[in-house]
Every structure is written in C-alpha cells, then in structure tokens.
Scaffold this motif. Structure first.
Motif, mmCIF file in Angstrom:
data_model
loop_
_atom_site.group_PDB
_atom_site.id
_atom_site.type_symbol
_atom_site.label_atom_id
_atom_site.label_comp_id
_atom_site.label_asym_id
_atom_site.label_seq_id
_atom_site.Cartn_x
_atom_site.Cartn_y
_atom_site.Cartn_z
ATOM 1 N N SER A 1 0.867 -1.171 0.000
ATOM 2 C CA SER A 1 0.000 0.000 0.000
ATOM 3 C C SER A 1 0.903 1.220 0.000
ATOM 4 C CB SER A 1 -0.893 0.024 1.241
ATOM 5 O OG SER A 1 -1.790 -1.061 1.227
ATOM 6 N N THR A 2 0.465 2.276 -0.683
ATOM 7 C CA THR A 2 1.250 3.496 -0.741
ATOM 8 C C THR A 2 0.412 4.656 -0.231
ATOM 9 O OG1 THR A 2 2.515 2.698 -2.626
ATOM 10 C CG2 THR A 2 2.523 5.070 -2.259
ATOM 11 N N ILE A 3 1.011 5.453 0.657
ATOM 12 C CA ILE A 3 0.380 6.662 1.178
ATOM 13 C C ILE A 3 1.198 7.837 0.664
ATOM 14 C CG2 ILE A 3 -0.250 7.958 3.247
ATOM 15 C CD1 ILE A 3 -0.196 5.240 4.757
ATOM 16 N N ARG A 4 0.533 8.791 0.027
ATOM 17 C CA ARG A 4 1.195 10.027 -0.406
ATOM 18 C C ARG A 4 0.549 11.170 0.346
ATOM 19 N NH1 ARG A 4 0.563 6.968 -4.973
ATOM 20 N NH2 ARG A 4 2.514 6.366 -5.960
ATOM 21 N N LEU A 5 1.373 12.041 0.945
ATOM 22 C CA LEU A 5 0.787 13.146 1.680
ATOM 23 C C LEU A 5 1.675 14.374 1.657
ATOM 24 C CD1 LEU A 5 1.938 13.087 5.060
ATOM 25 C CD2 LEU A 5 1.147 10.823 4.483
ATOM 26 N N ALA A 6 1.027 15.510 1.841
ATOM 27 C CA ALA A 6 1.704 16.794 1.951
ATOM 28 C C ALA A 6 1.317 17.393 3.291
ATOM 29 C CB ALA A 6 1.292 17.727 0.818
ATOM 30 N N VAL A 7 2.317 17.845 4.060
ATOM 31 C CA VAL A 7 2.090 18.406 5.387
ATOM 32 C C VAL A 7 2.616 19.836 5.382
ATOM 33 C CG1 VAL A 7 2.600 18.181 7.843
ATOM 34 C CG2 VAL A 7 2.424 16.128 6.410
ATOM 35 N N ARG A 8 1.766 20.777 5.747
ATOM 36 C CA ARG A 8 2.165 22.186 5.840
ATOM 37 C C ARG A 8 2.377 22.509 7.308
ATOM 38 N NH1 ARG A 8 3.588 26.357 2.693
ATOM 39 N NH2 ARG A 8 2.846 28.373 3.339
ATOM 40 N N SER A 9 3.541 23.037 7.643
ATOM 41 C CA SER A 9 3.843 23.342 9.039
ATOM 42 C C SER A 9 2.946 24.475 9.526
ATOM 43 C CB SER A 9 5.316 23.721 9.204
ATOM 44 O OG SER A 9 5.609 24.892 8.476
ATOM 45 N N ASP A 10 2.658 24.461 10.817
ATOM 46 C CA ASP A 10 1.883 25.544 11.423
ATOM 47 C C ASP A 10 2.781 26.761 11.580
ATOM 48 O OD1 ASP A 10 -0.518 24.162 11.682
ATOM 49 O OD2 ASP A 10 0.080 23.296 13.601
ATOM 50 N N GLY A 11 2.169 27.901 11.778
ATOM 51 C CA GLY A 11 2.945 29.105 12.031
ATOM 52 C C GLY A 11 2.702 30.154 10.969
ATOM 53 N N ASP A 12 3.636 31.064 10.868
ATOM 54 C CA ASP A 12 3.558 32.195 9.950
ATOM 55 C C ASP A 12 3.418 31.685 8.517
ATOM 56 O OD1 ASP A 12 3.905 34.444 8.403
ATOM 57 O OD2 ASP A 12 5.813 35.030 9.299
ATOM 58 N N PRO A 13 2.344 32.091 7.805
ATOM 59 C CA PRO A 13 2.154 31.610 6.427
ATOM 60 C C PRO A 13 3.325 31.926 5.491
ATOM 61 C CG PRO A 13 0.190 32.731 7.222
ATOM 62 C CD PRO A 13 1.263 32.938 8.259
ATOM 63 N N GLU A 14 4.058 33.001 5.780
ATOM 64 C CA GLU A 14 5.179 33.360 4.905
ATOM 65 C C GLU A 14 6.391 32.441 5.113
ATOM 66 O OE1 GLU A 14 6.194 37.475 4.780
ATOM 67 O OE2 GLU A 14 4.088 38.088 4.840
ATOM 68 N N THR A 15 6.507 31.837 6.285
ATOM 69 C CA THR A 15 7.669 30.993 6.550
ATOM 70 C C THR A 15 7.312 29.519 6.693
ATOM 71 O OG1 THR A 15 7.485 31.364 8.933
ATOM 72 C CG2 THR A 15 8.929 32.862 7.681
ATOM 73 N N ALA A 16 6.028 29.190 6.648
ATOM 74 C CA ALA A 16 5.612 27.785 6.784
ATOM 75 C C ALA A 16 6.143 26.978 5.605
ATOM 76 C CB ALA A 16 4.094 27.700 6.855
ATOM 77 N N LEU A 17 6.518 25.748 5.884
ATOM 78 C CA LEU A 17 7.044 24.847 4.857
ATOM 79 C C LEU A 17 6.044 23.734 4.575
ATOM 80 C CD1 LEU A 17 10.682 24.283 6.142
ATOM 81 C CD2 LEU A 17 9.996 25.650 4.174
ATOM 82 N N THR A 18 6.051 23.266 3.330
ATOM 83 C CA THR A 18 5.293 22.073 2.994
ATOM 84 C C THR A 18 6.287 20.944 2.790
ATOM 85 O OG1 THR A 18 3.513 23.324 1.951
ATOM 86 C CG2 THR A 18 3.698 21.002 1.351
ATOM 87 N N SER A 19 6.008 19.816 3.419
ATOM 88 C CA SER A 19 6.817 18.610 3.269
ATOM 89 C C SER A 19 5.960 17.565 2.583
ATOM 90 C CB SER A 19 7.243 18.072 4.637
ATOM 91 O OG SER A 19 7.906 19.051 5.377
ATOM 92 N N TRP A 20 6.534 16.908 1.593
ATOM 93 C CA TRP A 20 5.828 15.835 0.894
ATOM 94 C C TRP A 20 6.449 14.510 1.285
ATOM 95 C CZ3 TRP A 20 6.614 20.563 -1.326
ATOM 96 C CH2 TRP A 20 5.484 21.203 -1.869
ATOM 97 N N TYR A 21 5.606 13.489 1.411
ATOM 98 C CA TYR A 21 6.072 12.156 1.775
ATOM 99 C C TYR A 21 5.407 11.132 0.877
ATOM 100 C CZ TYR A 21 7.385 14.598 6.016
ATOM 101 O OH TYR A 21 7.923 15.500 6.895
#
Length: 183
Positions: free
Chosen positions: A63-83
């Motif tokens: 099984s494969t799970i694909r997801l994108a996680v956006r860090s909480d905090g300031d929208p200008e400095t928040a990062l998105t991580s993909w897994y």
C-alpha cells in the motif's frame, strides 16, 4: 544504534531494523503476534493525502500513502513537506484520529517493510527519493549508508584525542549531518 543502521528488539518482542539514504528511509519490523499498529501524521496541516492499494492476503502486497504536510505558524515561513510511504506485507486503511491516521495490519508471519521518501520540493520528488530504498535489500541500504557516513565522519582526525573526545567529535558531526539539507 549506529549512524547507518538502527536495530532494536522491544520488551514485547517487536524487532525493528532500519537504515537511511538521502531523503529516504527503509525499515523492516517483525511482530511476535498478530495485531496492528496505528500511524498518525504529526504536526502541521495535512494538505493532501491519498492511499493506494487494497487489503490483500498476499504477503508481497504493498500500500502506498502520499501526503503533503504544511507546518503551522507564519504563512510566509511555513514549509510544505511531501512524503511517499510504501507499506509492504500489510493491509492499510485510514481510520478516524487526530489528523490522518492509518491502521497497519501486518500479514501473519510477514515482516512489515516501510519505505519512505521525503521532499520539501514536491510529491514527485518524494517518490523519486523513495527510489533510493525501494525494493532494495535492507543490508544493501545499510552498507551504502555506512560508506556515506564513514566518509563524512572521516573528515576530522584527532589522533591525540581521548576515546570520549573522539566519540564527542563523531557525535557532533553525526548531528550536523542529520538535518535534511546538505552543508
């Protein structure tokens, strides 16, 4: 635990064996009895989740799970991580929980194989990163990681250092290179 390989056997008999590549990790987990584990995606907001693969009695099913996680905090400095996470030798289903939660039920007698790729660039890049461990035997991934770590840790020579000081230098170099960016 070593920089290139992590092995542990818990008091309850669960055995974990893992190794990492750049932006990817491989773990094989053996359980002493039938059961399941539950994975919850921590931190931040989940922007995207897909699960592929159907429950199957085949020990080789994945099984494969694909997801994108956006860090909480300031929208200008928040990062998105993909897994991209592949779970082999188990049935996977999304269940209610705080954030995306997955129940992973290993097939009886099979080790759970977890292959993970991560990226700060894109979902496609996370899939590409996972290719460094996908389908490759754990011992081979560990040997490659050991060669990479030895080349990093060998940049400093301290022939007059005590064993404790040499260990401290190696630990500091290890910690420096654990971050997801190259220095």
């Amino acid at each position: 635990a070593l920089p290139h390989r992590y092995r542990v056997r818990t008091a309850s008999g669960v055995q974990v064996d893992g190794a990492a590549a750049n932006d990817a990790v491989l773990a094989e987990i053996a359980f002493p009895a039938a059961g399941f584990l539950q994975l919850t995606v921590p931190g931040g907001r989940i922007e995207h989740v897909t699960v592929e693969g159907q429950p199957s009695t085949s020990p080789s099913s994945t099984s494969t799970i694909r997801l994108a996680v956006r860090s909480d905090g300031d929208p200008e400095t928040a990062l998105t991580s993909w897994y991209e996470v592949s779970l082999g030798g188990a049935d996977v289903e999304e269940v209610p929980g705080e954030g995306p939660t997955f129940r992973v039920a290993p097939h009886e007698g099979a080790a759970l194989r977890i292959e993970v790729g991560a990226s700060f660039i894109s979902q496609a890049q996370a899939g590409y990163a996972k290719g460094a461990v996908e389908g490759i035997p754990l011992d081979e991934v560990a040997r490659t990681a050991e060669r990479a770590w030895n080349s990093v840790l060998a940049v400093v020579e301290a022939p007059e250092a005590s064993a404790d000081d040499a260990r401290a230098v190696a630990s500091d170099l290890y910690r420096l290179f654990c971050y997801p960016t190259f220095h």
